[in-house]
Design a protein around this motif. Structure first.
Motif, PDB file in Angstrom:
ATOM      1  N   ALA A   1      50.363  12.069 -20.829  1.00 31.53           N
ATOM      2  CA  ALA A   1      50.837  11.277 -19.695  1.00 31.53           C
ATOM      3  C   ALA A   1      51.025  12.151 -18.454  1.00 31.53           C
ATOM      4  CB  ALA A   1      52.152  10.587 -20.050  1.00 31.53           C
ATOM      5  N   MET A   2      51.563  13.344 -18.642  1.00 31.11           N
ATOM      6  CA  MET A   2      51.783  14.236 -17.501  1.00 31.11           C
ATOM      7  C   MET A   2      50.476  14.726 -16.910  1.00 31.11           C
ATOM      8  SD  MET A   2      55.132  16.261 -18.990  1.00 31.11           S
ATOM      9  CE  MET A   2      55.376  17.293 -17.546  1.00 31.11           C
ATOM     10  N   LEU A   3      49.476  14.999 -17.752  1.00 26.86           N
ATOM     11  CA  LEU A   3      48.168  15.388 -17.239  1.00 26.86           C
ATOM     12  C   LEU A   3      47.508  14.234 -16.490  1.00 26.86           C
ATOM     13  CD1 LEU A   3      46.607  17.521 -20.133  1.00 26.86           C
ATOM     14  CD2 LEU A   3      47.693  18.314 -18.039  1.00 26.86           C
ATOM     15  N   ASP A   4      47.670  13.008 -17.024  1.00 27.89           N
ATOM     16  CA  ASP A   4      47.114  11.837 -16.345  1.00 27.89           C
ATOM     17  C   ASP A   4      47.755  11.649 -14.970  1.00 27.89           C
ATOM     18  OD1 ASP A   4      45.469  11.300 -18.477  1.00 27.89           O
ATOM     19  OD2 ASP A   4      46.808   9.828 -19.399  1.00 27.89           O
ATOM     20  N   GLU A   5      49.072  11.853 -14.901  1.00 29.73           N
ATOM     21  CA  GLU A   5      49.769  11.704 -13.625  1.00 29.73           C
ATOM     22  C   GLU A   5      49.302  12.728 -12.600  1.00 29.73           C
ATOM     23  OE1 GLU A   5      53.823  12.081 -14.733  1.00 29.73           O
ATOM     24  OE2 GLU A   5      53.928  10.103 -15.700  1.00 29.73           O
ATOM     25  N   GLU A   6      48.935  13.916 -13.088  1.00 27.15           N
ATOM     26  CA  GLU A   6      48.470  14.982 -12.195  1.00 27.15           C
ATOM     27  C   GLU A   6      46.969  14.886 -11.915  1.00 27.15           C
ATOM     28  OE1 GLU A   6      50.292  17.383 -10.700  1.00 27.15           O
ATOM     29  OE2 GLU A   6      52.083  16.419 -11.503  1.00 27.15           O
ATOM     30  N   GLY A   7      46.298  13.958 -12.610  1.00 23.54           N
ATOM     31  CA  GLY A   7      44.854  13.828 -12.431  1.00 23.54           C
ATOM     32  C   GLY A   7      44.077  14.970 -13.046  1.00 23.54           C
ATOM     33  N   ILE A   8      44.629  15.586 -14.107  1.00 19.78           N
ATOM     34  CA  ILE A   8      43.979  16.714 -14.779  1.00 19.78           C
ATOM     35  C   ILE A   8      43.157  16.191 -15.954  1.00 19.78           C
ATOM     36  CG2 ILE A   8      44.359  18.858 -16.045  1.00 19.78           C
ATOM     37  CD1 ILE A   8      46.946  19.207 -14.467  1.00 19.78           C
ATOM     38  N   ALA A   9      41.884  16.513 -15.982  1.00 26.21           N
ATOM     39  CA  ALA A   9      40.987  16.004 -17.033  1.00 26.21           C
ATOM     40  C   ALA A   9      41.163  16.794 -18.324  1.00 26.21           C
ATOM     41  CB  ALA A   9      39.547  16.094 -16.564  1.00 26.21           C
ATOM     42  N   TYR A  10      40.943  16.114 -19.428  1.00 30.56           N
ATOM     43  CA  TYR A  10      40.945  16.748 -20.750  1.00 30.56           C
ATOM     44  C   TYR A  10      40.016  15.965 -21.658  1.00 30.56           C
ATOM     45  CZ  TYR A  10      44.375  13.005 -21.588  1.00 30.56           C
ATOM     46  OH  TYR A  10      45.019  11.787 -21.661  1.00 30.56           O
ATOM     47  N   GLU A  11      39.600  16.608 -22.748  1.00 26.66           N
ATOM     48  CA  GLU A  11      38.668  15.967 -23.678  1.00 26.66           C
ATOM     49  C   GLU A  11      39.306  14.735 -24.320  1.00 26.66           C
ATOM     50  OE1 GLU A  11      37.156  19.928 -22.908  1.00 26.66           O
ATOM     51  OE2 GLU A  11      39.135  19.110 -23.330  1.00 26.66           O
ATOM     52  N   GLY A  12      38.531  13.672 -24.408  1.00 23.63           N
ATOM     53  CA  GLY A  12      39.062  12.458 -25.011  1.00 23.63           C
ATOM     54  C   GLY A  12      39.338  12.579 -26.489  1.00 23.63           C
ATOM     55  N   PHE A  13      38.676  13.563 -27.142  1.00 27.28           N
ATOM     56  CA  PHE A  13      38.861  13.703 -28.590  1.00 27.28           C
ATOM     57  C   PHE A  13      40.081  14.548 -28.950  1.00 27.28           C
ATOM     58  CE2 PHE A  13      35.764  17.124 -27.464  1.00 27.28           C
ATOM     59  CZ  PHE A  13      36.533  18.223 -27.809  1.00 27.28           C
ATOM     60  N   ILE A  14      40.918  14.901 -27.972  1.00 28.71           N
ATOM     61  CA  ILE A  14      42.082  15.749 -28.234  1.00 28.71           C
ATOM     62  C   ILE A  14      42.955  15.165 -29.343  1.00 28.71           C
ATOM     63  CG2 ILE A  14      44.315  16.431 -27.264  1.00 28.71           C
ATOM     64  CD1 ILE A  14      42.171  18.330 -26.515  1.00 28.71           C
ATOM     65  N   GLY A  15      43.125  13.848 -29.347  1.00 23.18           N
ATOM     66  CA  GLY A  15      43.956  13.215 -30.373  1.00 23.18           C
ATOM     67  C   GLY A  15      43.449  13.474 -31.776  1.00 23.18           C
ATOM     68  N   ALA A  16      42.135  13.737 -31.913  1.00 26.52           N
ATOM     69  CA  ALA A  16      41.560  14.006 -33.229  1.00 26.52           C
ATOM     70  C   ALA A  16      41.977  15.373 -33.752  1.00 26.52           C
ATOM     71  CB  ALA A  16      40.035  13.916 -33.163  1.00 26.52           C
ATOM     72  N   LEU A  17      42.499  16.251 -32.883  1.00 25.99           N
ATOM     73  CA  LEU A  17      42.949  17.575 -33.321  1.00 25.99           C
ATOM     74  C   LEU A  17      44.317  17.514 -33.990  1.00 25.99           C
ATOM     75  CD1 LEU A  17      41.967  19.746 -30.215  1.00 25.99           C
ATOM     76  CD2 LEU A  17      40.580  19.117 -32.190  1.00 25.99           C
ATOM     77  N   TYR A  18      45.065  16.456 -33.725  1.00 24.84           N
ATOM     78  CA  TYR A  18      46.417  16.284 -34.274  1.00 24.84           C
ATOM     79  C   TYR A  18      46.469  16.502 -35.784  1.00 24.84           C
ATOM     80  CZ  TYR A  18      50.782  13.595 -35.247  1.00 24.84           C
ATOM     81  OH  TYR A  18      52.010  13.172 -35.689  1.00 24.84           O
ATOM     82  N   PRO A  19      45.686  15.752 -36.593  1.00 26.66           N
ATOM     83  CA  PRO A  19      45.814  15.920 -38.044  1.00 26.66           C
ATOM     84  C   PRO A  19      45.385  17.298 -38.543  1.00 26.66           C
ATOM     85  CG  PRO A  19      43.979  14.456 -37.519  1.00 26.66           C
ATOM     86  CD  PRO A  19      44.729  14.682 -36.255  1.00 26.66           C
ATOM     87  N   PHE A  20      44.485  17.974 -37.829  1.00 28.09           N
ATOM     88  CA  PHE A  20      44.061  19.309 -38.273  1.00 28.09           C
ATOM     89  C   PHE A  20      45.235  20.278 -38.255  1.00 28.09           C
ATOM     90  CE2 PHE A  20      39.985  17.457 -37.076  1.00 28.09           C
ATOM     91  CZ  PHE A  20      39.158  17.897 -38.099  1.00 28.09           C
ATOM     92  N   MET A  21      45.974  20.315 -37.150  1.00 24.07           N
ATOM     93  CA  MET A  21      47.116  21.211 -37.059  1.00 24.07           C
ATOM     94  C   MET A  21      48.265  20.718 -37.926  1.00 24.07           C
ATOM     95  SD  MET A  21      49.252  22.501 -33.675  1.00 24.07           S
ATOM     96  CE  MET A  21      47.784  23.124 -32.864  1.00 24.07           C
ATOM     97  N   ASP A  22      48.511  19.429 -37.913  1.00 18.09           N
ATOM     98  CA  ASP A  22      49.642  18.841 -38.629  1.00 18.09           C
ATOM     99  C   ASP A  22      49.530  19.064 -40.138  1.00 18.09           C
ATOM    100  OD1 ASP A  22      51.988  16.922 -37.862  1.00 18.09           O
ATOM    101  OD2 ASP A  22      51.146  16.013 -39.662  1.00 18.09           O
ATOM    102  N   ILE A  23      48.399  18.690 -40.708  1.00 24.07           N
ATOM    103  CA  ILE A  23      48.213  18.791 -42.157  1.00 24.07           C
ATOM    104  C   ILE A  23      48.144  20.245 -42.593  1.00 24.07           C
ATOM    105  CG2 ILE A  23      46.628  18.277 -44.054  1.00 24.07           C
ATOM    106  CD1 ILE A  23      45.907  15.684 -42.559  1.00 24.07           C
ATOM    107  N   ALA A  24      47.447  21.078 -41.811  1.00 23.00           N
ATOM    108  CA  ALA A  24      47.335  22.494 -42.169  1.00 23.00           C
ATOM    109  C   ALA A  24      48.721  23.135 -42.249  1.00 23.00           C
ATOM    110  CB  ALA A  24      46.473  23.226 -41.153  1.00 23.00           C
ATOM    111  N   ALA A  25      49.581  22.835 -41.290  1.00 22.66           N
ATOM    112  CA  ALA A  25      50.921  23.434 -41.259  1.00 22.66           C
ATOM    113  C   ALA A  25      51.784  22.928 -42.409  1.00 22.66           C
ATOM    114  CB  ALA A  25      51.587  23.136 -39.918  1.00 22.66           C
ATOM    115  N   LEU A  26      51.800  21.620 -42.626  1.00 18.43           N
ATOM    116  CA  LEU A  26      52.653  21.049 -43.669  1.00 18.43           C
ATOM    117  C   LEU A  26      52.220  21.522 -45.061  1.00 18.43           C
ATOM    118  CD1 LEU A  26      53.086  17.378 -42.358  1.00 18.43           C
ATOM    119  CD2 LEU A  26      54.798  19.199 -42.373  1.00 18.43           C
ATOM    120  N   VAL A  27      50.923  21.501 -45.305  1.00 19.89           N
ATOM    121  CA  VAL A  27      50.432  21.938 -46.618  1.00 19.89           C
ATOM    122  C   VAL A  27      50.749  23.410 -46.846  1.00 19.89           C
ATOM    123  CG1 VAL A  27      48.357  22.351 -47.990  1.00 19.89           C
ATOM    124  CG2 VAL A  27      48.639  20.177 -46.793  1.00 19.89           C
ATOM    125  N   THR A  28      50.524  24.233 -45.835  1.00 23.30           N
ATOM    126  CA  THR A  28      50.809  25.665 -45.969  1.00 23.30           C
ATOM    127  C   THR A  28      52.283  25.904 -46.271  1.00 23.30           C
ATOM    128  OG1 THR A  28      49.033  26.227 -44.415  1.00 23.30           O
ATOM    129  CG2 THR A  28      50.709  27.906 -44.807  1.00 23.30           C
TER     130      THR A  28
END
Length: 353
Positions: free
Chosen positions: A123-150
């Motif tokens: 939301a803050m990046l959108d308010e500032e007009g800063i572009a980011y990859e649309g697939f960023i949300g897909a990175l969530y489970p990679f970090m989340d699951i890797a950390a919890l399982v470890t």
């Protein structure tokens, strides 16, 4: 001095944005003893909609994404989650008053991802007009699951080794250990169970559902006419809830070691810096955007407030929730959200966003 002035100016400006203003407002209300309450079903519904929005947006973007451009940041996200757990668990476990089990649970929660913090960063990046990859949300489970399982696997293995050491000191203990050749199979089964439980958790399930629908279906119209429009309003309510929850959790920290207070204040900044560094590396390799670097830092700085606590409660019942949940929600989450302007300013200075 100019660099420090720019950082402070950007930070103050971001404090006035709705996302952080509602978070601080919730903390002030709780500090003043307000009786305002948001019903739990409303909170869960808001979280579900936010996760669906993030998942759908990521899935729609993944359809047209270059697999290499997606795979590199995904691997980086998983490696950052694992590194946070390894570093945080070892650091906390060395401090007075912190058990190995509580240390790994806390590190696991900080290595996992906060959906609300990620949404706030977007939301803050959108308010500032800063572009980011649309697939960023897909990175969530990679970090989340890797950390919890470890975290869970290391905590369980440590507990098993401790129990085995105690058995070996008892009469006949050597015979018991000699017959325990099935540890490898038992550990593999435990890891599979953790993965299944993590994927079935409410947060990951909602996120993966949105991701799958975005990739396999064509939900663009409902995404634009419903989820995207409601996103900022629902996020402001969630930030208000998080602010009140954060203040209430601070009292729980009085019952555990002061080491958790220091960890809760410093870890989001250290972890965020690690995520930012990983993002810069991905930027050099694939042209990852400055906004993407910021959001990778935001995910690393955050600590799970949805999927993590129930997963850890089920997998590590011996761990003290007052320690890991109190540290995460009471200190980690507000510090992570308040640090978002720092990553934006740094990305602007080093990359240009």
């Amino acid at each position: 001095m100019d660099m420090i002035a720019d950082i402070l100016t950007g930070f103050v400006a971001q404090m006035q944005k709705p996302t952080l203003a509602f978070l601080i407002g919730g903390m002030v209300l709780a500090a003043c003893g307000s009786k305002l309450e948001i019903p739990e079903p409303v909170y869960k519904f808001i979280v579900f909609l936010l996760l669906m929005k993030v998942g759908l947006g990521a899935g729609i973007s993944v359809r047209e994404a270059n697999l290499f451009e997606l795979a590199v940041p995904a691997v980086a996200a998983a490696m950052v989650g694992i590194a946070i757990v390894l570093f945080g668990g070892q650091t906390l476990a060395r401090l007075r008053g912190v058990t190995q089990m509580d240390a790994m649970a806390t590190a696991g929660l900080f290595g996992a991802v906060s959906a609300s913090t990620l949404a706030a960063g977007m939301a803050m990046l959108d308010e500032e007009g800063i572009a980011y990859e649309g697939f960023i949300g897909a990175l969530y489970p990679f970090m989340d699951i890797a950390a919890l399982v470890t975290a869970i696997v290391l905590a369980r293995l440590s507990a098993e080794r401790k129990a085995a050491a105690q058995i070996s000191t008892q009469p006949g203990g050597a015979a018991v250990l000699a017959g325990g050749g099935g540890h490898g199979a038992g550990n593999a089964q435990m890891v599979r169970g953790i993965l299944v439980d993590t994927f079935r958790s409410a947060a990951i399930s909602a996120l993966l559902l949105g991701l799958a629908l975005g990739i396999l279906a064509r939900p663009d119209s409902v995404y634009e006419s419903f989820y995207d429009i409601l996103f900022r309003g629902l996020l402001s309510i969630l930030m208000l809830i998080m602010g009140m929850e954060a203040w209430s959790r601070l009292s729980e920290l009085r019952r555990v070691a002061h080491a958790y207070v220091a960890y809760g204040l410093l870890a989001p900044l250290v972890h965020g810096a690690l995520g930012f560094a990983a993002g810069l590396l991905v930027h050099q390799m694939t042209g990852f955007s400055g906004g993407g670097v910021v959001l990778l830092a935001v995910m690393a700085a955050s600590s799970s407030d949805i999927s993590g606590p129930p997963t850890l409660r089920g997998a590590l019942p011996e761990a003290n929730p007052s320690a890991y949940v109190g540290t995460s929600t009471g200190l980690g989450t507000p510090v992570a959200i308040l640090s978002i302007p720092l990553w934006i300013v740094l990305a602007d200075m080093l990359i240009g966003v």
